[in-house]
Design an enzyme around this catalytic site. Structure first.
Site, PDB file in Angstrom:
ATOM      1  N   GLU A 134     -34.848   0.692  27.886  1.00  0.00           N
ATOM      2  CA  GLU A 134     -33.825   0.255  28.847  1.00  0.00           C
ATOM      3  C   GLU A 134     -33.200   1.485  29.499  1.00  0.00           C
ATOM      4  O   GLU A 134     -32.809   2.426  28.810  1.00  0.00           O
ATOM      5  CB  GLU A 134     -32.775  -0.598  28.114  1.00  0.00           C
ATOM      6  CG  GLU A 134     -31.475  -0.826  28.864  1.00  0.00           C
ATOM      7  CD  GLU A 134     -31.615  -1.513  30.228  1.00  0.00           C
ATOM      8  OE1 GLU A 134     -32.337  -2.524  30.321  1.00  0.00           O
ATOM      9  OE2 GLU A 134     -31.004  -1.004  31.195  1.00  0.00           O
ATOM     10  N   ARG A 185     -22.502 -13.650  30.466  1.00  0.00           N
ATOM     11  CA  ARG A 185     -23.750 -12.887  30.351  1.00  0.00           C
ATOM     12  C   ARG A 185     -23.721 -11.867  29.216  1.00  0.00           C
ATOM     13  O   ARG A 185     -24.700 -11.698  28.500  1.00  0.00           O
ATOM     14  CB  ARG A 185     -23.992 -12.080  31.629  1.00  0.00           C
ATOM     15  CG  ARG A 185     -24.566 -12.844  32.720  1.00  0.00           C
ATOM     16  CD  ARG A 185     -24.345 -12.091  34.015  1.00  0.00           C
ATOM     17  NE  ARG A 185     -24.718 -12.974  35.073  1.00  0.00           N
ATOM     18  CZ  ARG A 185     -25.949 -13.097  35.542  1.00  0.00           C
ATOM     19  NH1 ARG A 185     -26.910 -12.347  35.100  1.00  0.00           N
ATOM     20  NH2 ARG A 185     -26.223 -13.962  36.474  1.00  0.00           N
ATOM     21  N   TYR A 245     -17.064 -22.864  35.963  1.00  0.00           N
ATOM     22  CA  TYR A 245     -17.256 -23.416  34.617  1.00  0.00           C
ATOM     23  C   TYR A 245     -16.663 -22.440  33.609  1.00  0.00           C
ATOM     24  O   TYR A 245     -16.344 -21.296  33.944  1.00  0.00           O
ATOM     25  CB  TYR A 245     -18.739 -23.696  34.328  1.00  0.00           C
ATOM     26  CG  TYR A 245     -19.677 -22.554  34.624  1.00  0.00           C
ATOM     27  CD1 TYR A 245     -19.842 -21.496  33.734  1.00  0.00           C
ATOM     28  CD2 TYR A 245     -20.413 -22.526  35.814  1.00  0.00           C
ATOM     29  CE1 TYR A 245     -20.713 -20.452  34.007  1.00  0.00           C
ATOM     30  CE2 TYR A 245     -21.285 -21.482  36.101  1.00  0.00           C
ATOM     31  CZ  TYR A 245     -21.428 -20.449  35.187  1.00  0.00           C
ATOM     32  OH  TYR A 245     -22.274 -19.412  35.469  1.00  0.00           O
ATOM     33  N   ASP A 265     -37.124 -11.791  36.532  1.00  0.00           N
ATOM     34  CA  ASP A 265     -36.880 -11.464  37.943  1.00  0.00           C
ATOM     35  C   ASP A 265     -37.880 -10.448  38.487  1.00  0.00           C
ATOM     36  O   ASP A 265     -38.063 -10.348  39.699  1.00  0.00           O
ATOM     37  CB  ASP A 265     -35.461 -10.892  38.116  1.00  0.00           C
ATOM     38  CG  ASP A 265     -34.401 -11.986  38.220  1.00  0.00           C
ATOM     39  OD1 ASP A 265     -34.739 -13.158  37.983  1.00  0.00           O
ATOM     40  OD2 ASP A 265     -33.243 -11.660  38.526  1.00  0.00           O
TER      41      ASP A 265
HETATM   42  C1  FAD Z   1     -24.690 -14.867  41.084  1.00  0.00           C
HETATM   43  C2  FAD Z   1     -25.806 -15.242  40.169  1.00  0.00           C
HETATM   44  C3  FAD Z   1     -25.662 -16.342  39.355  1.00  0.00           C
HETATM   45  C4  FAD Z   1     -26.695 -16.698  38.490  1.00  0.00           C
HETATM   46  N1  FAD Z   1     -26.528 -17.791  37.722  1.00  0.00           N
HETATM   47  C5  FAD Z   1     -27.534 -18.153  36.902  1.00  0.00           C
HETATM   48  C6  FAD Z   1     -27.372 -19.299  36.082  1.00  0.00           C
HETATM   49  O1  FAD Z   1     -26.347 -19.974  36.111  1.00  0.00           O
HETATM   50  N2  FAD Z   1     -28.416 -19.639  35.255  1.00  0.00           N
HETATM   51  C7  FAD Z   1     -29.566 -18.897  35.184  1.00  0.00           C
HETATM   52  O2  FAD Z   1     -30.472 -19.247  34.402  1.00  0.00           O
HETATM   53  N3  FAD Z   1     -29.737 -17.804  35.959  1.00  0.00           N
HETATM   54  C8  FAD Z   1     -28.759 -17.414  36.808  1.00  0.00           C
HETATM   55  N4  FAD Z   1     -28.909 -16.330  37.589  1.00  0.00           N
HETATM   56  C9  FAD Z   1     -30.184 -15.576  37.530  1.00  0.00           C
HETATM   57  C10 FAD Z   1     -30.247 -14.614  36.353  1.00  0.00           C
HETATM   58  O3  FAD Z   1     -29.100 -13.800  36.321  1.00  0.00           O
HETATM   59  C11 FAD Z   1     -31.483 -13.706  36.438  1.00  0.00           C
HETATM   60  O4  FAD Z   1     -32.590 -14.483  36.792  1.00  0.00           O
HETATM   61  C12 FAD Z   1     -31.738 -13.055  35.071  1.00  0.00           C
HETATM   62  O5  FAD Z   1     -30.662 -12.235  34.703  1.00  0.00           O
HETATM   63  C13 FAD Z   1     -33.039 -12.209  35.113  1.00  0.00           C
HETATM   64  O6  FAD Z   1     -33.216 -11.540  33.882  1.00  0.00           O
HETATM   65  P1  FAD Z   1     -34.249 -10.346  33.753  1.00  0.00           P
HETATM   66  O7  FAD Z   1     -34.194  -9.920  32.325  1.00  0.00           O
HETATM   67  O8  FAD Z   1     -35.560 -10.743  34.328  1.00  0.00           O
HETATM   68  O9  FAD Z   1     -33.702  -9.203  34.724  1.00  0.00           O
HETATM   69  P2  FAD Z   1     -32.361  -8.353  34.655  1.00  0.00           P
HETATM   70  O10 FAD Z   1     -31.260  -9.122  34.024  1.00  0.00           O
HETATM   71  O11 FAD Z   1     -32.157  -7.795  36.013  1.00  0.00           O
HETATM   72  O12 FAD Z   1     -32.708  -7.164  33.651  1.00  0.00           O
HETATM   73  C14 FAD Z   1     -33.547  -6.090  34.030  1.00  0.00           C
HETATM   74  C15 FAD Z   1     -33.266  -4.926  33.093  1.00  0.00           C
HETATM   75  O13 FAD Z   1     -34.213  -3.878  33.367  1.00  0.00           O
HETATM   76  C16 FAD Z   1     -33.548  -2.647  33.391  1.00  0.00           C
HETATM   77  N5  FAD Z   1     -34.331  -1.712  34.223  1.00  0.00           N
HETATM   78  C17 FAD Z   1     -34.479  -1.730  35.570  1.00  0.00           C
HETATM   79  N6  FAD Z   1     -35.259  -0.687  35.974  1.00  0.00           N
HETATM   80  C18 FAD Z   1     -35.607  -0.026  34.841  1.00  0.00           C
HETATM   81  C19 FAD Z   1     -36.419   1.125  34.599  1.00  0.00           C
HETATM   82  N7  FAD Z   1     -36.989   1.838  35.608  1.00  0.00           N
HETATM   83  N8  FAD Z   1     -36.606   1.540  33.327  1.00  0.00           N
HETATM   84  C20 FAD Z   1     -36.019   0.876  32.282  1.00  0.00           C
HETATM   85  N9  FAD Z   1     -35.229  -0.218  32.473  1.00  0.00           N
HETATM   86  C21 FAD Z   1     -35.042  -0.670  33.725  1.00  0.00           C
HETATM   87  C22 FAD Z   1     -32.176  -2.976  33.988  1.00  0.00           C
HETATM   88  O14 FAD Z   1     -31.221  -1.982  33.662  1.00  0.00           O
HETATM   89  C23 FAD Z   1     -31.882  -4.318  33.313  1.00  0.00           C
HETATM   90  O15 FAD Z   1     -31.231  -4.175  32.070  1.00  0.00           O
HETATM   91  C24 FAD Z   1     -27.887 -15.939  38.443  1.00  0.00           C
HETATM   92  C25 FAD Z   1     -28.028 -14.822  39.258  1.00  0.00           C
HETATM   93  C26 FAD Z   1     -26.999 -14.497  40.117  1.00  0.00           C
HETATM   94  C27 FAD Z   1     -27.187 -13.315  40.977  1.00  0.00           C
END
Ligand code: FAD
Length: 398
Positions: free
Chosen positions: A35, A109, A215, A293
């Site tokens: 991370e 979160r 909520y 994502d």
């Molecule tokens: C306003 C908003 C509201 C939302 N509400 C909801 C909801 O109600 N319900 C729901 O299910 N989803 C919701 N989402 C979507 C959800 O937040 C995301 O889909 C989810 O957090 C994605 O998780 P992830 O682990 O794929 O990515 P992320 O949470 O973006 O995690 C990626 C991680 O990778 C790390 N990283 C990045 N680049 C590097 C690198 N080069 N080397 C090492 N580490 C790196 C980052 O630091 C981060 O910790 C919402 C999103 C938004 C914007």
């Protein structure tokens, strides 16, 4: 010949990466998380989590933590932006548990991330490691980090978010597009709005060019709000950008008094812009793949972005365990292909539905809005009963 458990490098310690790391470890693999941040954090308020994700987390042994930190909303309430009239009301709990064997949960979160991290050994989470390069060697992947560390892994997973460097390395650079929407987010101590007697549920107010959701999170002590408004242009994307509650109030001028009271009760507000990418036709190259994502960012208008990242982790662990086995005898590349084939249709459908909801939630008053309201009053299309295809899905069994 068996060669011992595969070692898997998870790039990114967000909600998706940590869930996948835990699921893979429980399936018998050696997993390390890399991370970039110096500590595990999640900024940005709450998550609305359907039973499809809560069930996965429970199976990973995280039920007690979820129960402790999360809130169980009794219902989801869609309301009109100005007079607050009910457009749709659906019960969530205990209905979700009855139908799908898991609750609907709203949670901060940071609390969710802490609950997931509590199941995974801290010494295998390598903080302050920002991936800067990778190379597919055929029988494994090499990766480099900005602190000079170099690793080799049998399988590498990019769970590194919408700006994924792993995605760029596998499929080329492509900037995400601004989606024409920004969110004002805030957290309000509940005692400040106690006189509003807010129902213990998730409320969503829809109106012309905007919608507003609130909520409870943090064991019910905070009300999380997010107000979405349409904008033509934006050039930053950062949870930590601040806006004043005054600016959020101006964006919701003329909206229902309850919304304006909630915004005014916040000490501070964050502003966050929504970005978008088209669905990818594939996620894996050799022994490297993507998750969450990094491969399928979606508008949060189905509340499923984090939930789908959580499902990805369970599906990936099941595919690798089935095709490769903890003894390392099968072909990991084949397991990764199977994983993406299983997941792609479902997440693509949700990406499309989430996009369509932007239009549906932001309709100006007029015939189309009246037709939408009539449909909502009849169909209950966001009720747990109507979302069976979404909530009963078991990513590990599929
Ligand atoms: C306003 C908003 C509201 C939302 N509400 C909801 C909801 O109600 N319900 C729901 O299910 N989803 C919701 N989402 C979507 C959800 O937040 C995301 O889909 C989810 O957090 C994605 O998780 P992830 O682990 O794929 O990515 P992320 O949470 O973006 O995690 C990626 C991680 O990778 C790390 N990283 C990045 N680049 C590097 C690198 N080069 N080397 C090492 N580490 C790196 C980052 O630091 C981060 O910790 C919402 C999103 C938004 C914007």
């Amino acid at each position: 010949m068996p060669r011992g458990p595969l070692n898997i490098a998870m790039i990114g310690g967000g909600i998706g990466g940590l869930t996948a790391a835990l699921a893979l470890r429980q399936a018998g693999f050696e997993v390390d998380v890399y991370e970039q941040a110096p500590e595990l954090t999640q900024i940005g308020g709450g998550i609305n989590m359907g039973p499809n994700a809560a069930r996965v987390l429970r199976r990973l042994g995280l039920g007690p933590g979820l129960e402790r930190e999360g809130v169980r909303p009794i219902g989801s309430h869609q309301r009109r932006w100005d007079d607050g009239r009910t457009l749709q009301l659906a019960s969530l709990n205990p209905r979700c548990e009855e139908l799908y064997g898991a609750p609907h949960v709203t949670i901060h979160r940071a609390d969710l991330l802490a609950v997931i991290a509590s199941g995974f050994p801290a010494e295998r989470i390598h903080l302050g490691h920002r991936l800067v390069g990778l190379l597919d060697r055929g029988d494994g992947t090499e990766a480099w980090f900005d602190n000079g560390v170099h690793i080799t892994a049998d399988v590498l997973v990019g769970a590194d978010g919408i700006h994924s460097p792993v995605r760029a390395a596998l499929f080329g650079e492509e900037e995400p597009r601004f989606a024409g929407c920004v969110a004002y987010r805030g957290l309000v101590p509940v005692e400040r709005i106690a006189d509003l007697e807010p129902e213990l549920g998730s409320q969503s107010w829809v109106g012309p060019g905007a919608h507003f959701v609130h909520y409870f999170v943090s064991r019910g002590s905070l009300l999380n709000f997010v107000g979405w408004t349409e904008h033509d242009a934006w050039n930053r994307e950062d949870w930590t950008d601040r806006a004043t509650p005054g600016r959020a109030l101006a964006a919701f001028e003329g909206w229902h008094p309850q919304i304006r009271r909630i915004i005014a009760a916040a000490d501070t507000c964050f502003i966050w812009a929504l970005f978008d990418r088209d669905p990818l036709p594939r996620w894996s190259v050799g022994r490297a793949t993507l998750l969450g994502d990094a491969c399928h960012p979606m508008y949060p208008f189905m509340g499923q972005g984090a939930a789908q990242a959580i499902e990805d982790g369970a599906a990936l662990a099941a595919c690798l365990a089935r095709s490769v086995g903890p003894g390392g005898e099968g072909d990991p590349a084949e397991a990764l292909r199977r994983y993406e084939q299983l997941r792609l249709p479902r997440v693509t459908r949700l990406q499309e539905m989430s996009r369509a909801n932007k239009t549906r939630f932001h309709m100006p008053d007029g015939p189309a809005q009246e037709a939408r309201d009539a449909e909502w009053s009849r169909a209950g299309d966001r009720s747990p009963d109507a979302l069976r295809w979404l909530y009963e899905h078991d990513p590990a069994a599929a």
